[in-house]
Design a protein around this motif. Structure first.
Motif, mmCIF file in Angstrom:
data_model
loop_
_atom_site.group_PDB
_atom_site.id
_atom_site.type_symbol
_atom_site.label_atom_id
_atom_site.label_comp_id
_atom_site.label_asym_id
_atom_site.label_seq_id
_atom_site.Cartn_x
_atom_site.Cartn_y
_atom_site.Cartn_z
ATOM 1 N N PRO A 255 2.454 -3.505 -5.534
ATOM 2 C CA PRO A 255 2.426 -2.037 -5.510
ATOM 3 C C PRO A 255 3.436 -1.467 -4.516
ATOM 4 O O PRO A 255 3.911 -2.173 -3.629
ATOM 5 N N ARG A 256 3.733 -0.198 -4.670
ATOM 6 C CA ARG A 256 4.451 0.512 -3.603
ATOM 7 C C ARG A 256 3.541 0.522 -2.382
ATOM 8 O O ARG A 256 2.348 0.756 -2.501
ATOM 9 N N SER A 257 4.109 0.264 -1.212
ATOM 10 C CA SER A 257 3.242 0.140 -0.038
ATOM 11 C C SER A 257 3.983 0.467 1.241
ATOM 12 O O SER A 257 5.043 -0.097 1.510
ATOM 13 N N VAL A 258 3.410 1.366 2.012
ATOM 14 C CA VAL A 258 3.988 1.717 3.315
ATOM 15 C C VAL A 258 3.956 0.502 4.234
ATOM 16 O O VAL A 258 4.908 0.230 4.970
ATOM 17 N N ARG A 259 2.864 -0.263 4.170
ATOM 18 C CA ARG A 259 2.722 -1.435 5.052
ATOM 19 C C ARG A 259 3.822 -2.472 4.800
ATOM 20 O O ARG A 259 4.366 -3.053 5.732
ATOM 21 N N ILE A 260 4.146 -2.687 3.519
ATOM 22 C CA ILE A 260 5.208 -3.650 3.191
ATOM 23 C C ILE A 260 6.527 -3.184 3.800
ATOM 24 O O ILE A 260 7.286 -3.975 4.356
ATOM 25 N N SER A 261 6.801 -1.886 3.715
ATOM 26 C CA SER A 261 8.058 -1.339 4.240
ATOM 27 C C SER A 261 8.108 -1.369 5.768
ATOM 28 O O SER A 261 9.164 -1.562 6.361
ATOM 29 N N GLU A 262 6.959 -1.154 6.408
ATOM 30 C CA GLU A 262 6.900 -1.080 7.875
ATOM 31 C C GLU A 262 7.066 -2.439 8.545
ATOM 32 O O GLU A 262 7.661 -2.544 9.618
ATOM 33 N N ALA A 263 6.499 -3.477 7.918
ATOM 34 C CA ALA A 263 6.375 -4.789 8.575
ATOM 35 C C ALA A 263 7.684 -5.316 9.198
ATOM 36 O O ALA A 263 7.675 -5.760 10.349
ATOM 37 N N PRO A 264 8.853 -5.260 8.479
ATOM 38 C CA PRO A 264 10.066 -5.841 9.067
ATOM 39 C C PRO A 264 10.492 -5.186 10.383
ATOM 40 O O PRO A 264 11.087 -5.842 11.240
ATOM 41 N N SER A 265 10.159 -3.907 10.579
ATOM 42 C CA SER A 265 10.568 -3.250 11.826
ATOM 43 C C SER A 265 9.798 -3.820 13.020
ATOM 44 O O SER A 265 10.176 -3.621 14.174
ATOM 45 N N TYR A 266 8.717 -4.561 12.729
ATOM 46 C CA TYR A 266 7.965 -5.257 13.788
ATOM 47 C C TYR A 266 8.312 -6.750 13.828
ATOM 48 O O TYR A 266 7.622 -7.533 14.466
ATOM 49 N N GLY A 267 9.371 -7.127 13.089
ATOM 50 C CA GLY A 267 9.766 -8.536 13.041
ATOM 51 C C GLY A 267 8.719 -9.403 12.373
ATOM 52 O O GLY A 267 8.514 -10.558 12.745
ATOM 53 N N GLN A 268 8.038 -8.836 11.367
ATOM 54 C CA GLN A 268 6.982 -9.579 10.680
ATOM 55 C C GLN A 268 7.041 -9.346 9.174
ATOM 56 O O GLN A 268 7.649 -8.389 8.710
ATOM 57 N N THR A 269 6.370 -10.240 8.446
ATOM 58 C CA THR A 269 6.105 -9.992 7.025
ATOM 59 C C THR A 269 4.789 -9.228 6.957
ATOM 60 O O THR A 269 4.023 -9.207 7.924
ATOM 61 N N VAL A 270 4.504 -8.647 5.817
ATOM 62 C CA VAL A 270 3.240 -7.915 5.673
ATOM 63 C C VAL A 270 2.043 -8.875 5.716
ATOM 64 O O VAL A 270 0.926 -8.488 6.042
ATOM 65 N N ILE A 271 2.295 -10.147 5.451
ATOM 66 C CA ILE A 271 1.228 -11.166 5.445
ATOM 67 C C ILE A 271 0.595 -11.285 6.832
ATOM 68 O O ILE A 271 -0.615 -11.468 6.957
#
Length: 299
Positions: A255-271
């Motif tokens: 799905p479209r997801s804000v969490r998926i988009s945000e995760a890399p800015s924290y140096g992480q995957t959404v997992i």
């Protein structure tokens, strides 16, 4: 008494995600019989290619499978999302391709998941397309280095289960190296207008690679990303893609997801960033489907 009223759309979604998380927590993914090497490719930018590469890798590794990500995109976005240092001082895929550095000297450990490693990309890679032109066996540089590394790991009793290669959104020598090194192609397709545009060109290029450089390469997996079930367009694109590629398209959509988009800015995957979010659950289910298909298809 239920925590959330399931009669509301939000309540129903939360309850559904809770059940998905519980099921995944109790599930183990089967290891493949031999190392599966995926190239994640789409010449169209902005389709969730890097996002898919790192989240599928993290989802597989979070289940205890040994996963190596090779970042072969000069932007280094996969390295960023995995929390891997990729300044010009570190050993990187550039040194492997151009300087013949052994892969094990460039492998870095992902800080969040024990069984996930990465060969980072640095900005040096931007010039590699030109530098590769004059090198001997320029299309085979990655496959030779990778085979040597995988054999070392296997001999040491630490076989790598999955290699996932994230390429640039273009068909230069870096992407060709990725296709020659892989045995499977994973294509993320965005559920939006123009989704199939450029796909026919990608398929032609893959056929050329199959014919001239890597007959073992197959398009095994297509993943629908940025899916919004509320829109006719998303459903129409999904139906079109499934009609064209009935055996390759995964059941799970992302799905479209804000969490998926945000995760890399924290140096992480959404997992690891938001494991219970619907985006993370969807990538975990997609990884599960890939793992089970691998046993069924390649076992």
């Amino acid at each position: 008494m239920p925590i959330m009223d399931e009669s509301t759309p939000l309540g129903a979604q939360i309850a559904r995600d809770h059940r998905r998380a519980e099921r995944l927590a109790a599930t183990t993914f089967p290891a493949p019989d031999s190392t599966r090497i995926f190239t994640v490719a789409n010449q169209k930018g902005g389709v969730g290619k890097t996002t898919t590469a790192v989240n599928i890798a993290a989802a597989l590794a979070a289940q205890g499978l040994k996963v190596l990500v090779i970042d072969i995109d000069p932007q280094g976005n996969a390295s960023t999302a995995l929390g891997i240092e990729h300044s010009t001082e570190v050993n990187s895929i550039y040194d492997v391709l151009i300087e013949d550095l052994p892969v094990f000297e460039a492998v870095a450990q992902c800080p969040d998941i024990e069984t996930l490693t990465c060969v980072p990309a640095t900005i040096d890679l931007a010039g590699a397309e030109i530098e590769l032109v004059s090198l001997v066996a320029r299309e085979q540089r990655l496959v030779r280095a990778l085979r040597a590394y995988l054999k070392e790991r296997e001999d040491a009793g630490e076989r790598v289960d999955y290699v996932i290669i994230d390429c640039p959104p273009s068909l230069g020598l870096l992407t060709v190296n990725a296709f020659v090194a892989a045995n499977e192609v994973l294509i993320p397709i965005q559920c939006e207008y123009y989704a199939l545009e450029g796909l026919s060109q990608l398929l032609k290029n893959i056929q050329l690679i199959q014919k001239h450089l890597n007959p073992a390469l197959e398009i095994s997996t297509i993943l629908l990303t940025m899916f919004d079930g509320r829109t006719n367009l998303s459903r129409q694109v999904a139906d079109d893609v499934r009609a064209h590629f009935p055996n390759q398209v995964l059941e799970v959509t992302i799905p479209r997801s804000v969490r998926i988009s945000e995760a890399p800015s924290y140096g992480q995957t959404v997992i690891t960033y938001e494991p219970s979010s619907s985006g993370a659950l969807s990538y975990r289910e997609a990884a599960e489907e890939i793992a089970h298909r691998g046993v069924a298809d390649h076992g």
